[in-house]
Scaffold this active site. Structure first.
Site, PDB file in Angstrom:
ATOM      1  N   ASP A 102       0.830  -1.205   0.000  1.00  0.00           N
ATOM      2  CA  ASP A 102       0.000   0.000   0.000  1.00  0.00           C
ATOM      3  C   ASP A 102       0.871   1.264   0.000  1.00  0.00           C
ATOM      4  OD1 ASP A 102      -2.231  -1.594   0.122  1.00  0.00           O
ATOM      5  OD2 ASP A 102      -2.361  -1.497   2.312  1.00  0.00           O
TER       6      ASP A 102
HETATM    7  N1  URA Z   1      -1.305  -6.015   3.693  1.00  0.00           N
HETATM    8  C1  URA Z   1      -1.773  -4.752   3.735  1.00  0.00           C
HETATM    9  O1  URA Z   1      -2.817  -4.497   4.324  1.00  0.00           O
HETATM   10  N2  URA Z   1      -1.074  -3.797   3.103  1.00  0.00           N
HETATM   11  C2  URA Z   1       0.087  -4.032   2.462  1.00  0.00           C
HETATM   12  O2  URA Z   1       0.679  -3.105   1.924  1.00  0.00           O
HETATM   13  C3  URA Z   1       0.578  -5.357   2.440  1.00  0.00           C
HETATM   14  C4  URA Z   1      -0.143  -6.335   3.058  1.00  0.00           C
END
Ligand code: URA
Length: 239
Positions: A102
């Site tokens: 993310d």
């Molecule tokens: N899980 C998440 O919620 N975000 C990420 O970036 C990676 C795994």
């Protein structure tokens, strides 16, 4: 002989589905002729071009491990003009991230222009362990921890948790810092897992991917994977 869309994907140019779109839009040529048949097969000696640019000659594969900072997007381009993981790497090669983190997640991400390698690692049947450190906006109860270890179901599929531990608990601030190892790669999976317990992830970092970690990389730093690491990652996909 291999199907054209598969070969385009293996060069890291586009996913198979995107490659099919390009073929339908008549943007793909083999040996100078526009291809319109999705079932067309090609051999290694055929010259494939997309929008007039040859894609299957002299492609040197590159493999990177990056410690992604916050506020960097895990894609090749961003319409909103935000910095991407690809912008952080000094190369002319057409690399892209293997999977995604993310925008606000930090940590270990791999990039390559080797489509076969990326597809092999991202295939859902590959049980590659990914370890995250998450800061939570609540202290977990014993029941929460049991539920996590048993495996929480999201969208009718259980999230298998390989390892879980509370690393730091602040009762005054009512926060936990936890380490969690999972094998799957669904989007926002760690945040969604905790959300299911009414807990928000306020900080998230991926610290390991298979046998790789980012202890040697500061935020924003990257390095090439070694041949040994690339072979070992390939071996993980064959298990
Ligand atoms: N899980 C998440 O919620 N975000 C990420 O970036 C990676 C795994």
């Amino acid at each position: 002989m291999e199907r054209l869309q598969k070969v385009i994907a293996s060069f890291g140019y586009a996913s198979r589905r995107k490659a099919e779109d390009l073929i339908r839009k008549q943007k793909v040529m083999v040996n100078g002729e526009v291809v319109t048949e999705l079932g067309t097969k090609v051999s290694p000696s055929d010259v494939i071009s997309i929008d007039g640019v040859i894609i299957n000659k002299d492609v040197k594969h590159e493999y990177y491990i990056l410690n992604k900072p916050r506020s960097v997007i895990s894609s090749v381009n961003d319409e909103a003009g935000r910095i991407t993981v690809v912008d952080l790497i000094d190369t002319e090669a057409r690399i892209y991230p293997i999977g995604r983190l993310d925008y606000d997640t930090t940590g270990l991400i791999l990039l390559t222009n080797d489509g076969d390698f990326a597809n092999a690692l991202m295939h859902p049947s590959r049980q590659i362990e990914k370890t995250y450190i998450a800061k939570l906006d609540k202290v977990l109860t014993k029941e929460d921890i049991l539920a996590i270890k048993k495996g929480i179901t999201i969208d009718k599929r259980i999230v298998e948790v390989k390892r879980f531990k509370v690393k730091k608990r602040d009762l005054e601030k009512n926060t936990d810092i936890v380490e969690i190892t999972i094998v799957e790669g669904r989007n926002h999976i760690v945040k969604r897992l905790f959300k299911g317990l009414g807990v928000n992830v306020v900080k998230l970092s991926r610290i390991a991917y298979g046998f790789l970690d980012i202890k040697d990389l500061k935020s924003g730093e990257y390095r090439n994977l070694t041949i040994k690491e690339i072979k070992k990652l390939y071996a993980l996909t064959k298990k």
